[in-house]
Write an enzyme that holds these catalytic residues in place. Structure first.
Site, short mmCIF file in Angstrom:
data_model
loop_
_atom_site.label_atom_id
_atom_site.label_comp_id
_atom_site.label_asym_id
_atom_site.label_seq_id
_atom_site.Cartn_x
_atom_site.Cartn_y
_atom_site.Cartn_z
N TYR A 3 0.86 -1.19 0.00
CA TYR A 3 0.00 0.00 0.00
C TYR A 3 0.89 1.23 0.00
CZ TYR A 3 -3.25 3.58 1.77
OH TYR A 3 -4.00 4.71 1.94
N ASP B 246 9.32 2.85 -1.36
CA ASP B 246 8.37 3.53 -0.49
C ASP B 246 8.71 3.16 0.95
OD1 ASP B 246 4.73 3.57 -0.07
OD2 ASP B 246 6.39 4.59 0.95
N LYS C 66 5.54 9.57 8.25
CA LYS C 66 5.42 9.03 9.62
C LYS C 66 6.53 9.53 10.56
CE LYS C 66 3.00 5.04 7.70
NZ LYS C 66 1.65 4.96 8.24
P1 KE4 Z 1 -0.41 8.49 4.41
O1 KE4 Z 1 -0.98 9.20 3.21
O2 KE4 Z 1 -1.44 7.65 5.14
O3 KE4 Z 1 0.37 9.42 5.34
O4 KE4 Z 1 0.71 7.46 3.90
C1 KE4 Z 1 0.35 6.49 2.96
C2 KE4 Z 1 1.34 5.36 3.01
C3 KE4 Z 1 2.30 5.27 2.03
N1 KE4 Z 1 3.22 4.27 2.02
C4 KE4 Z 1 3.23 3.33 2.99
C5 KE4 Z 1 4.26 2.25 2.95
C6 KE4 Z 1 2.28 3.37 4.04
O5 KE4 Z 1 2.31 2.43 5.00
C7 KE4 Z 1 1.32 4.40 4.06
C8 KE4 Z 1 0.25 4.49 5.14
N2 KE4 Z 1 0.19 3.40 6.05
C9 KE4 Z 1 -1.10 3.13 6.65
C10 KE4 Z 1 -0.90 1.94 7.61
N3 KE4 Z 1 -1.28 0.72 7.01
C11 KE4 Z 1 -1.69 4.32 7.35
C12 KE4 Z 1 -2.90 4.02 8.19
C13 KE4 Z 1 -4.15 4.55 7.57
O6 KE4 Z 1 -4.33 4.43 6.35
O7 KE4 Z 1 -4.97 5.08 8.36
#
Ligand code: KE4
Length: 425
Positions: A143, A238, A266
Site C-alpha cells: 500500500y 516507499d 510518519k
Molecule cells: P499516508 O498518506 O497515510 O500518510 O501514507 C500512505 C502510506 C504510504 N506508504 C506506505 C508504505 C504506508 O504504510 C502508508 C500508510 N500506512 C497506513 C498503515 N497501514 C496508514 C494508516 C491509515 O491508512 O490510516
C-alpha cells in the site's frame, strides 16, 4: 466496548463516514467499537473512559519515541509560539532536508510534503516526467497511499494492465499500473523482458508492512535494482513506514540496495503531518519550478510539523537507539511465540527493527497468497481478548505492529501475560 466509546462512535457516524477519518480505524476488519482515545504518554494510551492500553500501533509508525516525548512536545510548543505557518521558506525545513539526506544517503535532494500519499503520488509523477514513460509497477498487498494510480489491483494476468481497486478510479488510469506478486522474482524478470523499456518506475515497500509484515526474499530487491537499471526504469522505495523503523537509514540501508527515489513519512513528522520524496539529483531537478514536473503544497515544510520531525530524528539517530528498540521488539515476538506454543496454538511471529508481524499460521508468510492463508477469525478473537486486557494491537490481521523506545520490560511482561490468557481461550 465501554459506554463513552459507544456514544462517541454513534455521534461520529452521524457526521463522518463510518465515524472515522481513515478506514482502518473503524474496526470493520475486527468488529466492535473502536476506543476513542483522549491522551497518550510513552507506551500508553487512555480512552474516553480512562481505560489504559499498551500501544502497539503508534499512530501506524510515527510514534517511534513513544507518545508525547518531552523533547518533541517542547520543540512543537516553541515552534508554535513563533508561527503556525508561513507558506514561505524557513531554516527549519532546510535542517530537516539536510538531516534526511545525511541519514538516507541515496537521497541527494528532497521535497517535503504533508503525507505519505502526497509523497508517493508526487514521486510517481516525477518518475513518469523524468522517463517520459507511463507504466508504473507495484506489488499486490503493498500500500502506498490513496493516489489514483496506486489504487489498482492485478489485472486478469499479472502481466496485463491493472483494474481499479477503488470506485472512482477511471479504468484508463488503472491501465497504466501493473500489479505483480511480491517476492516473485521470475515474474518480475519476465515483465521486464517483455515491457522493460515502457516502465517509468517500480514502487515497492522494500519490507512490506501493509499486508501484515512480509520480508523480501533474498535476491528479490537485488533483481528489482538490476532490472530497473538495465531498462532505465526508476526504482522507488516507499519507506514511509520502514524509514527509521527497519534501520536508521531504512530498509535500503539494511539490505544494501540504492533506489533512485525514496518516499518517507510518519517518523519524519514525529506524529505531525510530514511526508517527503527525494533521491538522485538529476531526477529531483525535474521538479518545479526547476524542471517541468509540477508539484506543490500549502503546508509543505510546515514549521510546527518540521520541528516535531527534527526533534524526533535527533533522538532516533542517537547511539544505541536502534539496537535497544530492536531488542525489545524481538523480546515481544519471541515471548508471544513461546506463549502460543505453551497453549498449542498455531501461531508465528517475526520482527525487523521496531516492526513486527503476528500470524495465525505455522510460519511467517512470504507472499500475499500466504498472508491470505492466515486464520483471520482467530486473529480477530485474539485482537479483542488483548484489547479487553489493555493491549492495543493494529485492528486488522493485515497490518504490521510497532514498538516504541518507551516500551520496557514492564510493558512486554504485561503483554505476554495478556497473551497467555488470550491464547488459552
Ligand atoms: P499516508 O498518506 O497515510 O500518510 O501514507 C500512505 C502510506 C504510504 N506508504 C506506505 C508504505 C504506508 O504504510 C502508508 C500508510 N500506512 C497506513 C498503515 N497501514 C496508514 C494508516 C491509515 O491508512 O490510516
Amino acid at each position: 466496548m465501554t459506554s463513552r466509546n459507544d456514544s462517541l462512535f454513534e455521534r461520529a457516524r452521524k457526521r463522518i463516514p463510518a465515524g472515522v477519518n481513515s478506514p482502518v480505524r473503524a474496526f470493520r476488519a475486527v468488529g466492535g467499537t473502536p476506543p476513542f482515545f483522549e491522551r497518550a504518554s510513552g507506551p500508553h494510551l487512555w480512552d474516553a473512559d480512562g481505560k489504559r492500553y499498551i500501544d502497539y500501533v503508534g499512530s501506524w509508525g510515527p510514534m517511534v519515541l513513544g507518545h508525547t516525548h518531552p523533547a518533541v512536545v517542547e520543540a512543537v510548543q516553541a515552534a508554535a509560539s513563533k508561527a503556525l505557518s508561513f507558506g514561505a521558506p524557513t531554516e527549519a525545513e532546510v535542517e530537516l532536508a539536510e538531516a534526511i539526506c545525511r541519514l538516507v544517503p541515496s537521497i541527494e535532494m528532497v521535497r517535503l510534503v504533508s503525507s505519505g500519499t502526497e509523497a508517493t503520488m508526487s514521486a510517481i509523477r516525477l518518475a513518469r516526467g523524468h522517463t517520459g514513460r507511463s507504466l508504473v509497477v507495484k506489488f499486490e498487498g503493498c500500500y502506498h497511499g490513496h493516489a489514483d494510480s496506486l489504487l489498482v489491483k492485478a489485472g486478469s494476468g499479472a502481466l496485463t494492465f491493472g483494474n481499479p481497486s477503488s470506485a472512482g478510479v477511471p479504468p484508463e488510469t488503472a491501465a497504466h499500473t501493473l500489479v505483480l506478486d511480491f517476492n516473485d522474482t521470475a515474474q518480475m524478470n519476465a515483465l521486464f523482458k517483455e515491457k522493460g523499456n515502457q516502465i517509468a518506475c517500480v514502487i515497492v515497500e522494500p519490507v512490506a508492512g501493509n499486508m501484515n509484515l512480509v520480508l523480501p526474499k533474498s535476491g528479490f530487491l537485488e533483481a528489482l535494482r538490476e532490472n530497473c537499471s538495465r531498462h532505465g526504469a526508476v526504482l522507488l522505495f516507499d519507506e514511509v513506514m520502514t524509514g527509521f523503523r527497519v534501520a536508521l537509514g531504512g530498509a535500503q540501508a539494511r539490505y544494501g540496495i540504492k533506489p533512485d527515489l525514496t518516499t518517507l513519512g510518519k517518523v519524519i513528522g514525529g506524529g505531525l503531518p510530514v511526508g517527503a520524496f527525494g533521491g538522485k539529483r538529476d531526477i529531483m531537478e525535474k521538479i518545479a519550478p526547476l524542471g517541468p514536473v509540477y508539484q506543490a503544497g500549502t503546508l509543505s515544510g510546515n514549521p510546527v510539523a518540521v520541528a516535531a520531525g527534527l526533534a524526533t530524528l535527533k533522538l532516533v539517530e542517537e547511539k544505541g537507539f536502534q539496537s535497544k528498540i530492536e531488542a525489545t521488539t524481538k523480546l515481544l515476538v519471541e515471548g508471544l511465540m513461546a506463549e502460543a506454543r505453551k497453549a498449542s496454538v498455531v501461531f508465528s511471529a517475526q520482527s525487523i527493527g521496531s516492526m513486527f508481524g503476528l500470524y495465525f499460521r505455522a510460519a511467517p508468510p512470504t507472499s500475499f497468497a500466504e498472508v491470505m492463508q492466515c486464520d483471520k477469525d482467530r486473529f480477530n478473537k485474539f485482537f479483542h481478548h488483548m484489547l479487553e486486557r489493555g493491549v492495543y494491537l493494529a485492528p486488522s490481521a493485515y497490518e504490521a505492529g510497532f514498538v516504541s523506545a518507551s516500551h520496557g520490560h514492564a510493558e512486554i511482561d504485561a503483554t505476554l501475560a495478556a497473551a497467555r490468557e488470550a491464547f488459552k481461550s
